[in-house]
Design an enzyme around this catalytic site. Structure first.
Site, short mmCIF file in Angstrom:
data_model
loop_
_atom_site.label_atom_id
_atom_site.label_comp_id
_atom_site.label_asym_id
_atom_site.label_seq_id
_atom_site.Cartn_x
_atom_site.Cartn_y
_atom_site.Cartn_z
N ASN A 1 0.85 -1.18 0.00
CA ASN A 1 0.00 0.00 0.00
C ASN A 1 0.89 1.24 0.00
OD1 ASN A 1 -2.25 1.74 0.29
ND2 ASN A 1 -3.34 0.14 1.41
N HIS B 1 23.00 0.58 12.88
CA HIS B 1 24.17 1.43 13.03
C HIS B 1 24.97 1.00 14.25
CE1 HIS B 1 22.66 3.96 9.85
NE2 HIS B 1 21.47 3.87 10.42
N GLY C 1 -0.82 -1.46 8.75
CA GLY C 1 -0.30 -0.13 8.49
C GLY C 1 0.62 0.39 9.58
N THR D 1 10.71 -6.85 16.48
CA THR D 1 12.13 -6.90 16.83
C THR D 1 12.66 -8.32 16.88
OG1 THR D 1 11.63 -6.94 19.19
CG2 THR D 1 11.96 -4.76 18.17
N ARG E 1 4.42 -8.52 20.32
CA ARG E 1 4.27 -9.76 21.11
C ARG E 1 3.05 -10.49 20.59
NH1 ARG E 1 8.66 -9.08 23.74
NH2 ARG E 1 8.88 -7.75 25.54
#
Length: 185
Positions: A85, A115, A142, A165, A180
């Site tokens: 989208n 980084h 989204g 993550t 989660r």
């Protein structure tokens, strides 16, 4: 002879992103992204030819709404009937693989670069690229963000605004920041 910064990036090693070769590759991606984002829809079709040609692999029936952004493009592989989208970004310093029939809501972000934690090395452009693998039949809501090194299994759902993550097993729904698994009702 030491490896080039591009070769280090592709190998998943620490590299310097402030490199002429990498800058040329990013410039090539900017031109393809610009063509995709500025062509009239009836001329662009499902994806601008310049953007499609940039990808490492793309099934013929992908669809990418404008605007779209990627940093290199050459590290992106898209399966059949993948849909992005509007407003999605893929910072593909690492390989990004997306399985068949996977759909992305508006504003989804995929970030492969990490980084350096040492501020002196970070200021010198030192980073590492971590791949992202997304299975088939996945729905990414989204404004979700997916960090490098993550694998999302087939049939998984990532809720809107989630920050992914760690890996998401197949068939699992994750929400929140950090993402989660949703509690079963």
């Amino acid at each position: 002879m030491p490896a080039s910064e591009y070769e280090k990036m592709a190998a998943g090693e620490w590299y310097c992103c402030l490199d002429d070769e990498l800058d040329r590759l990013r410039q090539q991606a900017r031109r393809a992204v610009h063509a995709h984002n500025t062509l009239p829809p009836d001329e662009r079709g499902a994806v601008a030819p310049a953007l499609r040609a940039l990808f490492a692999g793309a099934a013929p029936d992908i669809f990418i709404e404008a605007p779209f952004h990627c940093s290199y493009g050459i590290n992106i592989v898209l399966g059949e009937r993948v849909y992005f989208n509007a407003g999605c970004t893929i910072l593909d310093s690492g390989r990004v693989t997306v399985g068949d029939r996977t759909m992305f809501g508006p504003g989804v972000q995929i970030y492969c670069a990490e980084h350096h934690k040492d501020p002196a090395l970070r200021s010198q452009g030192i980073e590492i690229a971590r791949p992202v693998s997304i299975g088939s039949d996945v729905w990414i809501g989204g404004a979700a963000a997916i960090l490098g090194g993550v694998t999302i299994g087939d049939g998984a759902i990532v809720g809107a605004g989630a920050v992914v993550t760690r890996d998401v097993p197949a068939g699992t729904t994750v929400v929140g920041n950090p993402a989660r698994p949703m509690n079963r009702l």
